[in-house]
Write a protein that holds these residues in place. Structure first.
Motif, PDB file in Angstrom:
ATOM      1  N   ALA A 538      -1.197 -11.633  -1.134  1.00  0.00           N
ATOM      2  CA  ALA A 538       0.033 -11.580  -0.345  1.00  0.00           C
ATOM      3  C   ALA A 538       1.235 -11.262  -1.223  1.00  0.00           C
ATOM      4  O   ALA A 538       2.200 -10.631  -0.780  1.00  0.00           O
ATOM      5  N   GLY A 539       1.177 -11.703  -2.482  1.00  0.00           N
ATOM      6  CA  GLY A 539       2.282 -11.444  -3.396  1.00  0.00           C
ATOM      7  C   GLY A 539       2.137 -10.177  -4.208  1.00  0.00           C
ATOM      8  O   GLY A 539       3.012  -9.870  -5.034  1.00  0.00           O
ATOM      9  N   TRP A 540       1.039  -9.439  -3.990  1.00  0.00           N
ATOM     10  CA  TRP A 540       0.811  -8.202  -4.760  1.00  0.00           C
ATOM     11  C   TRP A 540       1.959  -7.199  -4.656  1.00  0.00           C
ATOM     12  O   TRP A 540       2.421  -6.670  -5.676  1.00  0.00           O
ATOM     13  N   PRO A 541       2.495  -6.908  -3.451  1.00  0.00           N
ATOM     14  CA  PRO A 541       3.594  -5.929  -3.377  1.00  0.00           C
ATOM     15  C   PRO A 541       4.840  -6.375  -4.148  1.00  0.00           C
ATOM     16  O   PRO A 541       5.581  -5.545  -4.681  1.00  0.00           O
ATOM     17  N   VAL A 542       5.062  -7.700  -4.200  1.00  0.00           N
ATOM     18  CA  VAL A 542       6.230  -8.201  -4.917  1.00  0.00           C
ATOM     19  C   VAL A 542       6.045  -8.032  -6.421  1.00  0.00           C
ATOM     20  O   VAL A 542       6.962  -7.603  -7.143  1.00  0.00           O
ATOM     21  N   ILE A 543       4.831  -8.354  -6.896  1.00  0.00           N
ATOM     22  CA  ILE A 543       4.545  -8.250  -8.322  1.00  0.00           C
ATOM     23  C   ILE A 543       4.672  -6.811  -8.803  1.00  0.00           C
ATOM     24  O   ILE A 543       5.173  -6.539  -9.895  1.00  0.00           O
ATOM     25  N   THR A 544       4.214  -5.867  -7.990  1.00  0.00           N
ATOM     26  CA  THR A 544       4.204  -4.457  -8.390  1.00  0.00           C
ATOM     27  C   THR A 544       5.441  -3.692  -7.919  1.00  0.00           C
ATOM     28  O   THR A 544       5.506  -2.473  -8.065  1.00  0.00           O
ATOM     29  N   GLN A 545       6.410  -4.386  -7.310  1.00  0.00           N
ATOM     30  CA  GLN A 545       7.650  -3.767  -6.826  1.00  0.00           C
ATOM     31  C   GLN A 545       7.422  -2.800  -5.655  1.00  0.00           C
ATOM     32  O   GLN A 545       8.291  -1.999  -5.324  1.00  0.00           O
ATOM     33  N   LEU A 546       6.237  -2.865  -5.021  1.00  0.00           N
ATOM     34  CA  LEU A 546       5.966  -2.003  -3.878  1.00  0.00           C
ATOM     35  C   LEU A 546       6.859  -2.330  -2.687  1.00  0.00           C
ATOM     36  O   LEU A 546       7.150  -1.476  -1.855  1.00  0.00           O
ATOM     37  N   TRP A 547       7.262  -3.590  -2.600  1.00  0.00           N
ATOM     38  CA  TRP A 547       8.037  -4.033  -1.437  1.00  0.00           C
ATOM     39  C   TRP A 547       9.370  -3.303  -1.317  1.00  0.00           C
ATOM     40  O   TRP A 547       9.956  -3.215  -0.235  1.00  0.00           O
ATOM     41  N   ILE A 548       9.852  -2.749  -2.428  1.00  0.00           N
ATOM     42  CA  ILE A 548      11.151  -2.079  -2.411  1.00  0.00           C
ATOM     43  C   ILE A 548      11.119  -0.851  -1.507  1.00  0.00           C
ATOM     44  O   ILE A 548      12.062  -0.581  -0.752  1.00  0.00           O
ATOM     45  N   LEU A 555       5.973  -6.907   4.632  1.00  0.00           N
ATOM     46  CA  LEU A 555       6.108  -8.144   5.407  1.00  0.00           C
ATOM     47  C   LEU A 555       4.878  -8.381   6.271  1.00  0.00           C
ATOM     48  O   LEU A 555       4.349  -9.504   6.338  1.00  0.00           O
ATOM     49  N   ILE A 556       4.399  -7.327   6.932  1.00  0.00           N
ATOM     50  CA  ILE A 556       3.192  -7.455   7.765  1.00  0.00           C
ATOM     51  C   ILE A 556       1.979  -7.786   6.896  1.00  0.00           C
ATOM     52  O   ILE A 556       1.132  -8.619   7.258  1.00  0.00           O
ATOM     53  N   TRP A 557       1.875  -7.128   5.748  1.00  0.00           N
ATOM     54  CA  TRP A 557       0.769  -7.382   4.809  1.00  0.00           C
ATOM     55  C   TRP A 557       0.746  -8.861   4.397  1.00  0.00           C
ATOM     56  O   TRP A 557      -0.300  -9.504   4.431  1.00  0.00           O
ATOM     57  N   LEU A 559       2.091 -11.440   5.918  1.00  0.00           N
ATOM     58  CA  LEU A 559       1.790 -12.299   7.072  1.00  0.00           C
ATOM     59  C   LEU A 559       0.293 -12.312   7.371  1.00  0.00           C
ATOM     60  O   LEU A 559      -0.299 -13.377   7.578  1.00  0.00           O
ATOM     61  N   LEU A 560      -0.336 -11.144   7.375  1.00  0.00           N
ATOM     62  CA  LEU A 560      -1.770 -11.070   7.695  1.00  0.00           C
ATOM     63  C   LEU A 560      -2.622 -11.688   6.586  1.00  0.00           C
ATOM     64  O   LEU A 560      -3.657 -12.296   6.866  1.00  0.00           O
ATOM     65  N   CYS A 561      -2.201 -11.546   5.323  1.00  0.00           N
ATOM     66  CA  CYS A 561      -2.928 -12.199   4.231  1.00  0.00           C
ATOM     67  C   CYS A 561      -2.907 -13.713   4.401  1.00  0.00           C
ATOM     68  O   CYS A 561      -3.924 -14.390   4.205  1.00  0.00           O
ATOM     69  N   VAL A 562      -1.749 -14.240   4.779  1.00  0.00           N
ATOM     70  CA  VAL A 562      -1.634 -15.686   4.988  1.00  0.00           C
ATOM     71  C   VAL A 562      -2.479 -16.131   6.180  1.00  0.00           C
ATOM     72  O   VAL A 562      -3.162 -17.163   6.128  1.00  0.00           O
ATOM     73  N   LEU A 563      -2.459 -15.353   7.269  1.00  0.00           N
ATOM     74  CA  LEU A 563      -3.286 -15.699   8.434  1.00  0.00           C
ATOM     75  C   LEU A 563      -4.768 -15.682   8.092  1.00  0.00           C
ATOM     76  O   LEU A 563      -5.519 -16.584   8.476  1.00  0.00           O
ATOM     77  N   LEU A 699      -8.762  -9.674  10.374  1.00  0.00           N
ATOM     78  CA  LEU A 699      -9.296  -8.864   9.275  1.00  0.00           C
ATOM     79  C   LEU A 699      -8.996  -7.385   9.495  1.00  0.00           C
ATOM     80  O   LEU A 699      -8.567  -6.678   8.568  1.00  0.00           O
ATOM     81  N   SER A 700      -9.194  -6.884  10.718  1.00  0.00           N
ATOM     82  CA  SER A 700      -8.942  -5.467  11.009  1.00  0.00           C
ATOM     83  C   SER A 700      -7.461  -5.131  10.867  1.00  0.00           C
ATOM     84  O   SER A 700      -7.110  -4.056  10.359  1.00  0.00           O
ATOM     85  N   GLY A 701      -6.600  -6.055  11.315  1.00  0.00           N
ATOM     86  CA  GLY A 701      -5.172  -5.830  11.150  1.00  0.00           C
ATOM     87  C   GLY A 701      -4.798  -5.686   9.689  1.00  0.00           C
ATOM     88  O   GLY A 701      -4.030  -4.790   9.305  1.00  0.00           O
ATOM     89  N   LEU A 702      -5.360  -6.556   8.854  1.00  0.00           N
ATOM     90  CA  LEU A 702      -5.084  -6.476   7.424  1.00  0.00           C
ATOM     91  C   LEU A 702      -5.631  -5.183   6.823  1.00  0.00           C
ATOM     92  O   LEU A 702      -5.000  -4.580   5.947  1.00  0.00           O
ATOM     93  N   MET A 703      -6.795  -4.746   7.312  1.00  0.00           N
ATOM     94  CA  MET A 703      -7.373  -3.515   6.787  1.00  0.00           C
ATOM     95  C   MET A 703      -6.503  -2.296   7.119  1.00  0.00           C
ATOM     96  O   MET A 703      -6.327  -1.394   6.285  1.00  0.00           O
ATOM     97  N   LEU A 704      -5.953  -2.260   8.326  1.00  0.00           N
ATOM     98  CA  LEU A 704      -5.089  -1.139   8.706  1.00  0.00           C
ATOM     99  C   LEU A 704      -3.821  -1.113   7.852  1.00  0.00           C
ATOM    100  O   LEU A 704      -3.357  -0.052   7.427  1.00  0.00           O
ATOM    101  N   VAL A 705      -3.271  -2.306   7.594  1.00  0.00           N
ATOM    102  CA  VAL A 705      -2.082  -2.371   6.744  1.00  0.00           C
ATOM    103  C   VAL A 705      -2.438  -2.009   5.304  1.00  0.00           C
ATOM    104  O   VAL A 705      -1.637  -1.402   4.589  1.00  0.00           O
TER     105      VAL A 705
END
Length: 889
Positions: A538-548, A555-557, A559-563, A699-705
């Motif tokens: 869930a924190g991967w985009p933050v670590i790699t600065q992808l979230w920018i 945000l969706i990624w 949320l789905l990782c946490v779910l 799982l499918s929602g996370l895969m699409l994201v």
């Protein structure tokens, strides 16, 4: 080596690795050529009656009816079973005295992979009544025509039946009818009055009710009462038939127990602790004691602390039965005669134990001869007890003790001899294990080395710079390069096309890889590890600065990782069915489908047609129908009205159509993946009983994201040719990546894929153990006991999330320009589990070690097979007659 040949070779290698543990650790213990051994003194009983209450737990019997059970007239204890706690191996241990190897269990209940001896085979006559899954295997293994079976139909074994006690009532009624008819049949009457006769009553009702209603249900407990009453009636009838001659011995036991959630197969105490009650001719009366010490606290709970409890191993019951009626001990028996159960002279006990020792020693000698014949060098390295001279000395000394009437000394010496012979049997049976284990381990290393070298040579320029015309030098360079760089720097800078990572960074990356692999290994033992991993993801985009650059997607990624991280924290087994959750999952799927379909309809895509929309509408209708069928079926079974035929037809029709319907949908990326989800979800709903029905949705929602996140990663790491996912078409995705070089993110993608695969397996349950299987999962398809069909449906339920991840990864591969045909995935953790396989310790540990290795090897094989299936589901389309013309890109 061409790609197809390489894939076939990989499959073959991994199948060999998978099968290796059964040859190394769990090969058949059976040997042939032994001389039968029989006690020379007259036996105490002319006939034996064996009652096996299938699926009966020790605590369920002794707690429920301890004041009325036959231990008031005989001896009692607990029979400790081994894994797998299934009907076939349990009955083989009871009646033949040996523990069947795992591969034999997989052969089925009616087929004998190797013919074996049994108490039934050694009897003069055996008549048996009960299940068609158990009785035939003992008749097939018998020599001559003296083992007779009377079975009800397989359709009678119905988990959805109104009253499963009818299975046991059928047995009791047919036994009574059989003896009544013998009075007018002189041949049968004479046979029944012979010596060495066995009557076997297999009582399956308790097991069936346990599966259907759980062991703490009133149906299960009532079935035990019915069996108790039926046993009393049969005993009374037999005593009357034989004129109370005092020559009938009785044994009541079970093949295995059952978990609280209505399953069996593993090593939980509720599965391995079964009751043993013996009474009648030759059996000790109950022995009063003031106190007894056992590790468990059952005696006080059962109010039996004043009656001596005598525990045995399940295989010990076979020599007990043989001794009571005076037949030879089964040739392959590894049981030790429990003398405490015998009510006979010390001379008889000593002679019986001497016979037991001779019988086990015969196996030891035959096994030793076979191994020495196969390994001629064995003479030089043999270092186990029981040389030929020692065997003779043991037997002579024991015989002298018996002649001198030192019976206790003779018994003690024979027990020592049995233990030494069993040790020797184990030694010779495992003699080749070290050599075979090292061979497989080296093969693991060799194959992994070869695959990594293929990746380096195919997708990097590292080795090209060192290649020359000297073939010997080239091979040495390959090995040297592999030793230096494999696992450290199998990553190429896409811009410079050179290996440019400093050694510190490489070592850091290696450490991360090792931690990742160990995280996967750890997840096999503790499912909560997956939760930790998903939270890190869930924190991967933050670590790699992808979230920018992709804040909404990030945000969706997250949320789905946490779910998804919640599911590994849910209970594995022991949960009660929660059909409203399944219905909620179905309705949620329909709601998402409506929004998605509206989105597809609004899109100005020239590939959309009315025929395509019809496919989606039909799939949505299947989801609605599946939701109804699940609710209707479980309500019907709850009311004991059985499985409705209409529901059964719909279920099998949905299963049959689920693989074909996605092939009728458009091959646009999101539309095809959505169609695959709808088809698989319809089937998954039919196999669900609770919260797991929501798992494929999340799982499918996370895969699409994930697919979208990988697109953002392409741009983030400076890669070109980023395709537009909205118009990406699987059908026209040609392999334009033949010159694509590996880079750091490819290793990360591979790890993500393997992690999601493991999550798909363990996200909703611990399938490493067969005892986590809830039979209620297949009730929409069938309720009549059919182990292979039920097992196949269970496997399908496991594979569906697996397939969803594979299809998503196929999309990741083609959209990130990484050739799926040349992208190898190595499961190094398999070697880790290979060294964890054991055949000693607790039976739970043994079963867990086997299932973990089988699972991780199956994962590797499935990843190869699912890659091809995912390509088929995503790229192919069945073209039906259409009025709308389609244009190509």
């Amino acid at each position: 080596m061409g790609i197809p040949v390489f894939i076939l070779a990989g499959l073959l290698v991994h199948f060999v690795f998978l099968a290796s543990i059964f040859d190394i650790y769990f090969s058949s213990p059976l040997v042939h050529g032994m001389t039968p051994q029989q006690t020379p003194l007259p036996p105490p009983a002319k006939r034996l009656v064996l009652f096996v209450a299938d699926g009966l737990r020790a605590d369920s019997l002794f707690e429920l009816n301890s004041n009325n059970t036959p231990q008031n007239n005989g001896s009692w204890g607990i029979s400790h079973t081994r894994v797998p706690t299934e009907s076939r191996p349990g009955h083989v241990a009871l009646i033949a005295g040996f523990y069947e190897d795992v591969s034999a269990v997989a052969k089925g209940w009616k087929e004998n992979p190797v013919e074996f001896d049994s108490v039934f085979n050694e009897s003069k006559y055996t008549w048996s009544w009960g299940s068609p899954d158990i009785l035939p295997m003992f008749a097939k293994g018998a020599t001559g025509d003296h083992v007779y079976t009377f079975c009800y139909t397989a359709e009678s074994e119905d988990f959805g039946a109104q009253d499963a006690t009818k299975l046991d009532t059928w047995v009791f009624d047919h036994v009574k009818s059989f003896f009544n008819s013998s009075r007018s049949n002189q041949t049968l009457f004479s046979a029944l009055n012979e010596e060495k006769v066995v009557l076997f009553l297999h009582l399956l009702g308790i097991d069936t009710n346990g599966h259907a209603h759980r062991p703490y249900s009133k149906e299960y407990k009532e079935n035990i009462r019915k069996v108790d009453e039926g046993v009393k009636e049969i005993v009374s009838m037999l005593e009357s038939f034989y004129g109370n001659d005092g020559k009938t011995a009785y044994i009541l036991t079970s093949d295995h127990g059952m978990t609280d959630w209505g399953s069996h197969g593993a090593g939980h105490p509720s599965e391995t602790l079964t009751p043993l009650i013996a009474w009648g001719a030759g059996v000790n009366y109950p022995q009063k004691v003031t106190s007894q010490l056992f590790e468990d606290n059952f005696l006080k709970e059962w109010k039996l602390e004043n009656l001596k409890r005598m525990d045995v191993n399940q295989a010990d019951i076979a020599p007990l039965m043989a001794s009571l009626i005076g037949v030879p001990f089964p040739l392959n028996s590894v049981g030790t005669l429990p003398l405490e159960y015998l009510n006979n002279s010390n001379h008889f006990k000593a002679e019986s134990m001497f016979t037991n020792a001779l019988q086990v020693l015969e196996q030891f000698k035959v096994t030793k001869h076979m191994v020495k014949k196969k390994n001629m060098s064995l003479k030089k390295i043999i270092a186990v007890p029981l040389s030929d001279s020692e065997q003779i000395n043991f037997l002579k000394k024991a015989r002298v003790y018996i002649q001198q009437q030192k019976y206790n000394e003779a018994v003690s010496l024979c027990k020592t001899l049995i233990n030494l012979a069993l040790e020797g049997l184990s030694y010779y049976h495992t003699y080749d294990r070290l050599f075979l284990g090292l061979s497989i381990a080296l093969s693991f290393v060799g194959w992994t080395t070869y695959v990594i070298l293929v990746i380096i040579k195919t997708h990097t320029n590292l080795i090209k710079a060192t290649r020359n015309n000297n073939k010997v030098g080239w091979k040495f360079a390959e090995i040297s390069v592999f030793s230096m760089y494999a696992g450290l720097r199998v990553i190429q800078d896409p811009a410079a096309n050179l290996w440019s990572f400093p050694i510190g960074q490489s070592l850091g990356f290696l450490l991360i890889c090792i931690l990742g692999i160990e995280l996967l290994v750890f997840s096999f033992f503790y499912r909560s590890t997956l939760t930790v991993g998903l939270l890190v993801f869930a924190g991967w985009p933050v670590i790699t600065q992808l979230w920018i650059q992709a804040k909404r997607t990030t945000l969706i990624w997250t949320l789905l990782c946490v779910l998804l991280a919640v599911f590994p924290l849910m209970p594995v087994v022991g949960r009660e069915p929660n059909i409203p959750l399944v219905v909620a999952a179905g309705l949620t799927t329909l709601l998402i489908s409506c929004f998605s379909l509206a989105s597809f309809s609004r899109s100005k895509n020239k590939y959309q047609s009315k025929e395509d929309l019809k496919v989606y509408f039909y799939q949505m209708f299947s989801i609605a129908l599946s939701t109804y069928v699940v609710s209707s079926t479980h309500n019907s079974l709850k009311n004991k009205q059985g499985l409705p035929v209409f529901n059964q037809i719909i279920s099998w029709t949905t299963l049959a159509s689920s693989s074909a319907l996605p092939l009728l949908s458009p091959t646009l990326l999101f539309q095809r993946l959505f169609s695959i989800l709808l088809s698989l979800m319809a089937t998954y709903l039919l196999l669900s009983t609770g919260y797991e029905a929501l798992f494929p949705l999340v799982l499918s929602g996370l895969m699409l994201v994930w697919i979208q996140m990988e697109q953002e990663a392409l741009q983030h790491y400076g890669l070109s040719l980023k395709p537009k996912l909205a118009v990406f078409n699987f059908a026209y995705a040609t392999d334009i990546t033949q010159f694509r070089q590996l880079h750091l993110d490819d290793i990360r993608r591979s790890f993500f894929f393997v992690f999601f695969i493991v999550t798909a397996f363990f996200g909703t349950g611990n399938i490493a153990s067969v005892n986590s299987f809830d039979p209620a999962s297949v009730y929409c398809f069938l309720t009549v006991f059919s182990p292979f069909i039920m097992g196949g449906l269970l496997l399908l339920k496991v594979v569906i999330p697996f397939l969803l991840v594979s299809c998503a990864f196929e999309a990741v591969q083609v959209t990130t320009q990484l050739s799926s045909k040349r992208y190898s995935k190595c499961c190094i953790s398999a070697l880790h589990f290979f060294f964890l396989v054991k055949d000693y310790g607790s039976w739970l540990d043994i079963g867990t070690s086997i299932s973990h290795y089988v699972l991780v090897m199956s994962l590797t094989i499935f990843m190869m097979l699912m890659n091809g299936l995912a390509q088929l589901l995503t790229t192919k389309r069945l073209e039906l007659s259409r009025r709308t013309k389609h244009h190509s890109t």
